[in-house]
Design a protein around this motif. Structure first.
Motif, mmCIF file in Angstrom:
data_model
loop_
_atom_site.group_PDB
_atom_site.id
_atom_site.type_symbol
_atom_site.label_atom_id
_atom_site.label_comp_id
_atom_site.label_asym_id
_atom_site.label_seq_id
_atom_site.Cartn_x
_atom_site.Cartn_y
_atom_site.Cartn_z
ATOM 1 N N ASN A 214 39.793 61.682 31.024
ATOM 2 C CA ASN A 214 41.233 61.641 31.235
ATOM 3 C C ASN A 214 41.672 62.418 32.472
ATOM 4 O O ASN A 214 42.732 62.166 33.031
ATOM 5 N N ALA A 215 40.849 63.360 32.899
ATOM 6 C CA ALA A 215 41.211 64.167 34.069
ATOM 7 C C ALA A 215 40.929 63.449 35.377
ATOM 8 O O ALA A 215 41.347 63.907 36.439
ATOM 9 N N ALA A 216 40.199 62.310 35.324
ATOM 10 C CA ALA A 216 39.892 61.569 36.548
ATOM 11 C C ALA A 216 41.138 60.843 37.046
ATOM 12 O O ALA A 216 41.850 60.204 36.271
ATOM 13 N N ALA A 217 41.379 60.952 38.327
ATOM 14 C CA ALA A 217 42.572 60.322 38.924
ATOM 15 C C ALA A 217 42.270 58.844 39.197
ATOM 16 O O ALA A 217 41.721 58.482 40.238
ATOM 17 N N LEU A 218 42.596 57.996 38.247
ATOM 18 C CA LEU A 218 42.326 56.560 38.351
ATOM 19 C C LEU A 218 43.624 55.787 38.185
ATOM 20 O O LEU A 218 44.584 56.274 37.597
ATOM 21 N N ASN A 219 43.611 54.562 38.684
ATOM 22 C CA ASN A 219 44.778 53.689 38.546
ATOM 23 C C ASN A 219 44.322 52.326 38.058
ATOM 24 O O ASN A 219 43.270 51.819 38.474
ATOM 25 N N TYR A 220 45.110 51.748 37.190
ATOM 26 C CA TYR A 220 44.864 50.388 36.703
ATOM 27 C C TYR A 220 46.132 49.583 36.923
ATOM 28 O O TYR A 220 47.229 50.017 36.579
ATOM 29 N N THR A 221 45.967 48.405 37.517
ATOM 30 C CA THR A 221 47.116 47.521 37.742
ATOM 31 C C THR A 221 46.875 46.190 37.059
ATOM 32 O O THR A 221 45.882 45.512 37.352
ATOM 33 N N ALA A 222 47.748 45.846 36.138
ATOM 34 C CA ALA A 222 47.662 44.536 35.484
ATOM 35 C C ALA A 222 48.312 43.514 36.395
ATOM 36 O O ALA A 222 49.491 43.621 36.742
ATOM 37 N N THR A 223 47.555 42.508 36.823
ATOM 38 C CA THR A 223 48.043 41.510 37.776
ATOM 39 C C THR A 223 48.268 40.179 37.085
ATOM 40 O O THR A 223 47.359 39.643 36.450
ATOM 41 N N ASN A 224 49.474 39.664 37.185
ATOM 42 C CA ASN A 224 49.797 38.337 36.677
ATOM 43 C C ASN A 224 49.923 37.390 37.856
ATOM 44 O O ASN A 224 50.726 37.607 38.759
ATOM 45 N N VAL A 225 49.128 36.340 37.872
ATOM 46 C CA VAL A 225 49.085 35.402 38.989
ATOM 47 C C VAL A 225 49.777 34.110 38.593
ATOM 48 O O VAL A 225 49.486 33.532 37.546
ATOM 49 N N GLU A 226 50.726 33.667 39.409
ATOM 50 C CA GLU A 226 51.387 32.384 39.213
ATOM 51 C C GLU A 226 50.915 31.426 40.295
ATOM 52 O O GLU A 226 50.983 31.734 41.479
ATOM 53 N N VAL A 227 50.432 30.271 39.883
ATOM 54 C CA VAL A 227 49.916 29.271 40.815
ATOM 55 C C VAL A 227 50.906 28.129 40.915
ATOM 56 O O VAL A 227 51.367 27.595 39.901
#
Length: 390
Positions: free
Chosen positions: A181-194
């Motif tokens: 939990n102390a690790a500086a990480l980022n997660y981005t949920a990407t929704n793609v519209e085609v």
């Protein structure tokens, strides 16, 4: 009441927190923790600490007053509260960590840009686990998820609730991954519209042995064309320009003129939209008889007289034209005439003379007719003045 223990914004006092929260884009679902019988940390810690501080603050009967005064200083009280806070955290984690089922961890889609997975828990919220993309490692990790082992979980208090500080994730083959939990990480949920065009049969690759024969289909549209529909518009207003539009299609005694009415209507629209004439300035006469043609000319002459000639005139005719081979004169054919008697036809010489008598500033004449004796589309109409000898 114990002061400075829990801040009212939900954040745990810095003396309670055991680790720095990992950077996340999603918040924990703490209502699920409460449903599992795990209360908020403050609900557990405040009565736990107050009960012990109350006992500590009482004077022991075997304690002198000087000893009690020396013990009950602000500094000693703050130190005792900090000690009780650490003890409350240990007791809270020890009491409720057994209610966390790590088999309920759920793997979310991979974030290839940051090379991390999001793992969610109905009790612990969201966790970010780094897994490399190279050599399909992330794909293998996801395919083995249901067979993973979870070992050595370490818990802490985050935002007034139980949270996971560290966890070892072991694949069936023995490879280990660490959640920290102390690790500086980022997660981005990407929704793609085609929004590409749908696939059609024309997009499919043809076979080399495909049929070389060609079958085509042709659509013929009668009555309207791009010229009729895509009429350019001009904001100019020509209030002193008048149009006389005569369209003769359906004749009583001779063959009709296909699409003459459509042509007349289309020309009327051009007069309004492109030339900027008001609608009332465009006089449209459909299938005009000889009497109607006389009335049309009388009408435009009256208008010119009312304006003292200070107008422009546009004259349009679509229909049959008739030649007189003896006199070389040409005539417009009304719908109630057959051309055998020129008295029932409208002479072009008469037309030009009457338009000229209006003394209009400008006169433009459009004649969509054939004066050779043939029909407008093809074939002969008739030649009443040709001699028997030809």
């Amino acid at each position: 009441m114990i002061p400075q223990l829990i801040e009212f914004n939900g954040e745990v006092n810095p003396t309670i927190a055991a680790a720095t929260p990992q950077t996340q884009t999603l918040s924990n679902d703490q209502s699920a923790a409460e449903e599992k019988g795990i209360p908020a940390y403050s609900a557990f810690a405040i009565p736990f600490i107050e009960n012990r501080i109350d006992k500590w603050q009482k004077k022991d009967s075997y304690e002198t007053l000087d000893e009690y005064r020396a013990r009950m200083t602000e500094k000693n009280r703050d130190a005792k509260i900090a000690e009780m806070q650490r003890l409350a955290q240990q007791e809270y984690i020890s009491k409720y960590e057994s209610r966390v089922n790590l088999r309920h961890l759920e793997l979310k889609p991979y974030d290839a840009d940051h090379e991390v997975f999001l793992v969610t828990s109905p009790v612990l919220g969201e966790m970010i686990v780094p897994v490399p993309r190279a050599n399909n490692e992330a794909r293998i990790f996801a395919s083995n998820w249901n067979g993973m082992q979870f070992k050595d979980p370490q818990y802490f208090i985050d935002k007034d609730h139980l949270a996971l500080a560290k966890l070892t994730i072991i694949t069936p083959s023995g490879k280990q991954y660490q959640y920290d939990n102390a690790a500086a990480l980022n997660y981005t949920a990407t929704n793609v519209e085609v929004h590409f065009d749908p696939i059609t049969a024309n997009m499919l690759a043809s076979n080399e042995n495909a049929n070389k024969q060609t079958v085509q289909q042709q659509n013929v549209k009668l009555g309207t064309s791009d010229v009729d529909e895509n009429i350019p518009e001009n904001p100019t207003s020509n209030t002193k320009t008048f149009a006389v539009v005569i369209a003769n299609q359906n004749y009583s005694n001779v063959a009709g003129v296909p699409l003459a009415l459509n042509d007349g209507l289309a020309f009327s629209k051009y007069c309004e939209k492109t030339l900027g004439m008001p609608a009332e300035n465009v006089r449209y006469y459909a299938d005009a008889s000889y009497g109607t043609m006389l009335r049309a000319m009388r009408d435009i002459k009256n208008i010119a007289s009312a304006f003292n000639g200070d107008i422009n005139i546009v004259f349009y005719y679509a229909g049959h034209g008739i030649p007189n081979e003896s006199t070389k004169d040409a005539y417009l054919l009304p719908t109630d005439a057959d051309g055998t008697q020129t008295e029932g036809c409208y002479s072009l010489n008469k037309l030009y003379a009457e338009l000229g008598s209006t003394k209009a500033k400008e006169i433009v004449v459009f004649l969509d007719a054939c004066f050779s004796g043939s029909k407008r589309e093809e074939g002969m109409l008739f030649c009443p003045w040709r001699s028997a000898e030809g």
